[in-house]
Design a protein around this motif. Structure first.
Motif, PDB file in Angstrom:
ATOM      1  N   GLY A 150       0.804  -1.216   0.000  1.00 27.93           N
ATOM      2  CA  GLY A 150       0.000   0.000   0.000  1.00 27.93           C
ATOM      3  C   GLY A 150       0.836   1.264   0.000  1.00 27.93           C
ATOM      4  N   ASP A 151       0.197   2.385  -0.417  1.00 32.63           N
ATOM      5  CA  ASP A 151       0.949   3.640  -0.516  1.00 32.63           C
ATOM      6  C   ASP A 151       0.101   4.872  -0.189  1.00 32.63           C
ATOM      7  OD1 ASP A 151      -0.691   3.672  -2.730  1.00 32.63           O
ATOM      8  OD2 ASP A 151       0.930   3.626  -4.204  1.00 32.63           O
ATOM      9  N   ARG A 152      -1.055   4.688   0.465  1.00 28.36           N
ATOM     10  CA  ARG A 152      -1.915   5.824   0.785  1.00 28.36           C
ATOM     11  C   ARG A 152      -2.020   5.957   2.294  1.00 28.36           C
ATOM     12  NH1 ARG A 152      -5.722   6.284  -4.420  1.00 28.36           N
ATOM     13  NH2 ARG A 152      -4.345   5.108  -5.783  1.00 28.36           N
ATOM     14  N   ASP A 153      -1.338   6.942   2.825  1.00 26.02           N
ATOM     15  CA  ASP A 153      -1.136   7.045   4.274  1.00 26.02           C
ATOM     16  C   ASP A 153      -2.416   6.990   5.106  1.00 26.02           C
ATOM     17  OD1 ASP A 153       1.556   7.173   3.779  1.00 26.02           O
ATOM     18  OD2 ASP A 153       1.677   9.355   3.930  1.00 26.02           O
ATOM     19  N   PRO A 154      -3.522   7.688   4.722  1.00 27.01           N
ATOM     20  CA  PRO A 154      -4.699   7.660   5.594  1.00 27.01           C
ATOM     21  C   PRO A 154      -5.381   6.294   5.677  1.00 27.01           C
ATOM     22  CG  PRO A 154      -4.770   9.547   4.091  1.00 27.01           C
ATOM     23  CD  PRO A 154      -3.680   8.642   3.612  1.00 27.01           C
ATOM     24  N   GLU A 155      -5.041   5.388   4.775  1.00 31.00           N
ATOM     25  CA  GLU A 155      -5.715   4.094   4.810  1.00 31.00           C
ATOM     26  C   GLU A 155      -5.312   3.259   6.014  1.00 31.00           C
ATOM     27  OE1 GLU A 155      -7.003   3.096   0.254  1.00 31.00           O
ATOM     28  OE2 GLU A 155      -5.083   2.286   0.949  1.00 31.00           O
ATOM     29  N   TYR A 156      -4.106   3.450   6.512  1.00 37.64           N
ATOM     30  CA  TYR A 156      -3.652   2.588   7.611  1.00 37.64           C
ATOM     31  C   TYR A 156      -4.452   2.810   8.894  1.00 37.64           C
ATOM     32  CZ  TYR A 156      -0.143   1.672   4.161  1.00 37.64           C
ATOM     33  OH  TYR A 156       0.469   1.330   2.986  1.00 37.64           O
TER      34      TYR A 156
ATOM     35  N   SER B 127       4.134   0.893  10.597  1.00 37.18           N
ATOM     36  CA  SER B 127       5.438   0.283  10.855  1.00 37.18           C
ATOM     37  C   SER B 127       5.372  -1.244  10.839  1.00 37.18           C
ATOM     38  CB  SER B 127       5.989   0.758  12.204  1.00 37.18           C
ATOM     39  OG  SER B 127       5.162   0.335  13.271  1.00 37.18           O
ATOM     40  N   ASP B 128       4.160  -1.799  10.853  1.00 38.40           N
ATOM     41  CA  ASP B 128       3.993  -3.260  10.814  1.00 38.40           C
ATOM     42  C   ASP B 128       3.848  -3.792   9.394  1.00 38.40           C
ATOM     43  OD1 ASP B 128       4.055  -3.363  13.568  1.00 38.40           O
ATOM     44  OD2 ASP B 128       1.866  -3.372  13.793  1.00 38.40           O
TER      45      ASP B 128
END
Length: 304
Positions: A127-133, A141-142
């Motif tokens: 993944g590469d879309r920060d708000p999705e995490y 970080s996991d």
């Protein structure tokens, strides 16, 4: 081999480079595309000689990123594509394993593989879309560890009838089975980019490597590292291509590729073939997508 389903063989059973293209074929990547038009173009891509159709997995729409992929969820979308095509490989570019439970991925992917007579090839990513995490309650970080464990779970539930698995995702005690089985022992998995892993890990655990566009002077070094890590396992790469009206036009750099005439592109893909690239996911950028598919196939695929 246990991963060489019909889709994998379509892409990698020949010595020469093969070509795929990706949805949305109409170019509509911020709103739902015209489904009938997308399916018509998918059938057209198969008819003119493309070897794969790739669909992206974009769980949520983040306007700042400016791209919702083909909008529809990847699994029903590829099922629809499977029903409207015959032999072309169907790829994911790429399933975000960190945001999907691997048992759901295992069942959905095996279902699409079965419904398409074995045509599914899985690009997998972190993944590469920060708000999705935070939206999925995943600690960024996991991501690396979650990706590795997801791959391990997928391999186990595809290849074992009642697997015993203990991971961050959960526990299987040997009393549950995920059905249907895929058409082969395990589905072909292509980690995308580095996926927060070493090249050695990708070589050991992937069935190939799917990478973003690389300049030619950088590509040689990546391929050398890949051959050390993955041996003869295939290397696939994304290239964005805008066909210039002038067939003799030289290249102008674009994000992830070039705008150029067909003569230059023909030489370029021949060089990629000689360098050792096995498959290219071509993102065609043109106002007339049907014409672009036909011109690319006639002027490049048939002559490289």
């Amino acid at each position: 081999m246990g991963h060489e389903n019909a889709g994998y063989r379509r892409l990698f059973s020949t010595d020469g480079i093969t070509f795929g293209t990706g949805f949305p074929l109409t170019g509509a990547n911020e709103s739902p595309p015209d489904v009938d038009e997308e399916m018509r173009l998918a059938a057209r891509a198969e008819a003119v000689g493309f070897d794969a159709l790739w669909a992206r997995d974009v769980p949520t729409y983040w306007p700042k990123f400016g791209d919702a992929g083909q909008t529809f969820d990847v699994w029903p979308w590829l099922t629809q594509v499977a029903a409207r095509t015959d032999d072309i490989a169907l790829g994911t570019a790429s399933v975000v394993l960190t945001l999907r439970h691997p048992l759901h991925v295992a069942k959905a992917a095996a279902s699409v593989d079965r419904l398409s007579d074995g045509r599914l090839v899985l690009g997998v990513a972190t993944g590469d879309r920060d708000p999705e995490y935070p939206a999925f309650d995943v600690d960024p970080s996991d991501r690396g560890a979650l990706f590795r464990e997801s791959v391990a779970v997928l391999r186990s539930v595809w290849s074992e009838e009642f697997p015993v698995v203990d991971s961050q995702w959960g526990t299987l005690d040997g009393d549950l089975s995920v059905v249907p089985d895929p058409t082969t022992e395990t589905l072909p998995l292509f980690p995308t980019g580095h996926a927060r892993q070493t090249v050695e890990w990708i070589g050991d655990h992937g069935d190939g490597w799917l990478f973003y566009h690389l300049p030619e002077d950088t590509l040689d070094a990546y391929l050398a590292d890949w051959r050390d890590a993955g041996g003869e396992k295939p290397f696939a790469m994304v290239v964005r291509a805008e066909l210039a009206d002038d067939h003799d036009a030289g290249p102008e750099p674009l994000h992830q590729g070039y705008c150029a005439g067909v003569e230059w592109f023909r030489d370029y893909f021949r060089r990629l073939d000689r360098t050792g690239v096995d498959h290219v996911l071509v993102s065609l950028e043109n106002d007339d997508p049907e014409r672009a598919l036909s011109v690319f196939a006639e002027e490049i695929i048939e002559r490289v």
